[in-house]
Design an enzyme around this catalytic site. Sequence first.
Site, PDB file in Angstrom:
ATOM      1  N   GLU A 182      -1.321   2.170 -10.269  1.00  0.00           N
ATOM      2  CA  GLU A 182      -1.722   3.024  -9.188  1.00  0.00           C
ATOM      3  C   GLU A 182      -1.477   2.304  -7.979  1.00  0.00           C
ATOM      4  OE1 GLU A 182      -2.794   5.947  -9.263  1.00  0.00           O
ATOM      5  OE2 GLU A 182      -3.315   6.248 -11.251  1.00  0.00           O
ATOM      6  N   CYS A 194      -5.228   3.735   0.320  1.00  0.00           N
ATOM      7  CA  CYS A 194      -3.858   3.812  -0.357  1.00  0.00           C
ATOM      8  C   CYS A 194      -3.390   5.183  -0.097  1.00  0.00           C
ATOM      9  CB  CYS A 194      -3.839   3.568  -1.993  1.00  0.00           C
ATOM     10  SG  CYS A 194      -5.054   4.778  -2.531  1.00  0.00           S
TER      11      CYS A 194
HETATM   12  P1  NAD Z   1      -2.834  -6.719  -4.689  1.00  0.00           P
HETATM   13  O1  NAD Z   1      -1.861  -6.287  -5.255  1.00  0.00           O
HETATM   14  O2  NAD Z   1      -2.822  -7.774  -3.591  1.00  0.00           O
HETATM   15  O3  NAD Z   1      -4.373  -7.148  -5.579  1.00  0.00           O
HETATM   16  C1  NAD Z   1      -4.748  -6.238  -6.689  1.00  0.00           C
HETATM   17  C2  NAD Z   1      -5.344  -6.952  -7.526  1.00  0.00           C
HETATM   18  O4  NAD Z   1      -4.231  -7.776  -8.320  1.00  0.00           O
HETATM   19  C3  NAD Z   1      -6.355  -8.010  -7.395  1.00  0.00           C
HETATM   20  O5  NAD Z   1      -7.242  -7.879  -8.187  1.00  0.00           O
HETATM   21  C4  NAD Z   1      -5.812  -9.224  -7.353  1.00  0.00           C
HETATM   22  O6  NAD Z   1      -6.578 -10.335  -7.591  1.00  0.00           O
HETATM   23  C5  NAD Z   1      -4.531  -8.998  -8.430  1.00  0.00           C
HETATM   24  N1  NAD Z   1      -3.388  -9.657  -8.300  1.00  0.00           N
HETATM   25  C6  NAD Z   1      -2.997 -10.400  -7.074  1.00  0.00           C
HETATM   26  N2  NAD Z   1      -1.705 -11.019  -7.027  1.00  0.00           N
HETATM   27  C7  NAD Z   1      -1.464 -10.986  -8.586  1.00  0.00           C
HETATM   28  C8  NAD Z   1      -0.373 -11.459  -9.376  1.00  0.00           C
HETATM   29  N3  NAD Z   1       0.447 -12.312  -9.137  1.00  0.00           N
HETATM   30  N4  NAD Z   1      -0.291 -11.258 -10.591  1.00  0.00           N
HETATM   31  C9  NAD Z   1      -1.430 -10.465 -11.128  1.00  0.00           C
HETATM   32  N5  NAD Z   1      -2.488  -9.860 -10.384  1.00  0.00           N
HETATM   33  C10 NAD Z   1      -2.511 -10.324  -9.306  1.00  0.00           C
HETATM   34  O7  NAD Z   1      -3.581  -5.358  -3.791  1.00  0.00           O
HETATM   35  P2  NAD Z   1      -4.806  -5.441  -2.734  1.00  0.00           P
HETATM   36  O8  NAD Z   1      -4.176  -5.894  -1.551  1.00  0.00           O
HETATM   37  O9  NAD Z   1      -5.784  -5.694  -3.309  1.00  0.00           O
HETATM   38  O10 NAD Z   1      -4.566  -3.664  -2.533  1.00  0.00           O
HETATM   39  C11 NAD Z   1      -3.901  -3.099  -1.421  1.00  0.00           C
HETATM   40  C12 NAD Z   1      -2.773  -2.476  -2.214  1.00  0.00           C
HETATM   41  O11 NAD Z   1      -3.303  -1.741  -3.300  1.00  0.00           O
HETATM   42  C13 NAD Z   1      -2.110  -1.283  -1.196  1.00  0.00           C
HETATM   43  O12 NAD Z   1      -0.485  -1.292  -1.359  1.00  0.00           O
HETATM   44  C14 NAD Z   1      -2.519   0.077  -1.670  1.00  0.00           C
HETATM   45  O13 NAD Z   1      -1.873   1.151  -1.271  1.00  0.00           O
HETATM   46  C15 NAD Z   1      -2.891  -0.323  -3.034  1.00  0.00           C
HETATM   47  N6  NAD Z   1      -3.779   0.852  -3.638  1.00  0.00           N
HETATM   48  C16 NAD Z   1      -3.462   1.627  -4.327  1.00  0.00           C
HETATM   49  C17 NAD Z   1      -4.312   2.523  -4.909  1.00  0.00           C
HETATM   50  C18 NAD Z   1      -4.013   3.611  -5.776  1.00  0.00           C
HETATM   51  O14 NAD Z   1      -4.775   4.359  -6.474  1.00  0.00           O
HETATM   52  N7  NAD Z   1      -2.957   3.961  -5.911  1.00  0.00           N
HETATM   53  C19 NAD Z   1      -5.677   2.411  -4.416  1.00  0.00           C
HETATM   54  C20 NAD Z   1      -6.093   1.175  -3.644  1.00  0.00           C
HETATM   55  C21 NAD Z   1      -4.930   0.499  -3.196  1.00  0.00           C
END
Ligand code: NAD
Length: 456
Positions: free
Chosen positions: A209, A243
């Site tokens: 997602e 998002c």
């Molecule tokens: P992110 O990708 O930075 O982090 C998401 C999760 O991944 C966190 O738990 C983080 O600890 C983990 N993570 C971070 N770096 C990682 C790595 N290198 N390897 C594995 N895991 C890692 O995202 P964010 O900043 O928390 O959220 C914002 C983004 O999420 C935006 O792009 C938004 O559009 C998207 N989002 C999508 C939805 C959806 O339902 N499609 C919902 C909410 C947010």
Amino acid sequence: MTDFRPLMRAFFSAGNTRNYAFRRQQLQSLHRLIFEHEEEIIRVLAADFGKPTAETYASEIAFLYQEINHTLKHLRNWMRPKKVSTPLVLQPSKSRIYFEPKGVVLVVGPWNYPFQLTLAPVVAAMAAGNCVVIKPSELTPQTSALIKHLINNYFSPEYLVVVEGEGAQIVPELIDKYHFDHIFFTGSTRVGAMIAEQAGRHLISTTLELGGKSPAIVERSATFEVAARRLLWGKFFNSGQTCVAPDYLLLDEEIADSFIEILKNNLLKFYDDPSQASRHLARIVGKERWKTLVGYLEQGKILYGGQYNEERLYIAPTLLQVTDLSQSVMQEEIFGPILPIITYQNCSEALEIIERNPYPLAFYLFTREKKKQNWYLEHVQFGGGAINNAMVHLSNPNLPFGGINQSGHGRYHGYEGFSAFSNHKSVLHSDTWFDPDFKYPPYSKTTLKWFRRLLG
Ligand code: NAD
């Protein structure tokens, strides 16, 4: 990191999570967990990024109640093996699809709706009968700690476990160590691609997602006042850190001046003087994000708002007129309270702008013209969206939620979540009273004749 893997595997393999009564009881416990701690949930979200109480209740708490209640209402039915028809050539037989839990699964949550977006996939995983390792975001530490504390108190560690920490370090480690049976990731497209790559090496199925730039279009035939209110609410809810928030506005040139005035009037009504940080508007999650967002303010003409305050991580709700589409504000997902406005002359021009950032997670169109609605629905590829509304489509559990390509793979909410965490086991049950010789070697002319007749 304590190794829960053997415990969880043993608990799953013993079949504890398979029956309906267990799943129902655990989902009820999750409901109770939330109900008994509403105030703490509201408190940690306010502490993590100043989220207004009303927004926390609607988007983090009530949303989960709805998801759990909907699941409890339909679960018995979803779990039933599904009968499907059987072609003549396979008779006498019956065909059924069994929905089996995948096993021990991983759910990785983001920070922007840190409670709901971490636990909604868990509802689906529990409904499907899995054991779950939960990794909340480290950027909202108070919410993450509360999730861990509550899950530890309400569930046994062989069934649900919360692992906290730096995602970049912990998640790859977890994937290599646990060999999960499914990974459900919510977060950025950048990290989603890394997860997909690592999961691919182990051939682990994923639901991704992700994010992207979701456009909103306001056409000249829109109902202006309603369109403006719904659009602004969808954009500035959670301070644009959603998002599916409308990322930018494509505005029909002919109505631009009058519609912008309506937007300004409504913003003032919603949040009052933009130079004063409104308590009805969440704050930006951290300094780095705040700096990036402030940088965007220089990439267009500020029509409204534009004020900011570093200490309070505040950025006013801002309308930004943008003409240069090569700027980063029109290349990156904004994820903050800044709405770029770009005017267009016709549908093809609007489409061309959208295609610069293809496969958005959401798409919103404000028009009363059926023909226009159909045209855009046919021409724009997106995950989900709304006509004459914004953001609220995700609260209908009957609408599968997810993206396309860069904005994600797979769907959840309601039945689709149950389905994502289930192995669809397809089984043909055959009778033995009829077993004609002709299909077996040695083949004869009669064999071919029968094959032609039966197989077509
Ligand atoms: P992110 O990708 O930075 O982090 C998401 C999760 O991944 C966190 O738990 C983080 O600890 C983990 N993570 C971070 N770096 C990682 C790595 N290198 N390897 C594995 N895991 C890692 O995202 P964010 O900043 O928390 O959220 C914002 C983004 O999420 C935006 O792009 C938004 O559009 C998207 N989002 C999508 C939805 C959806 O339902 N499609 C919902 C909410 C947010």
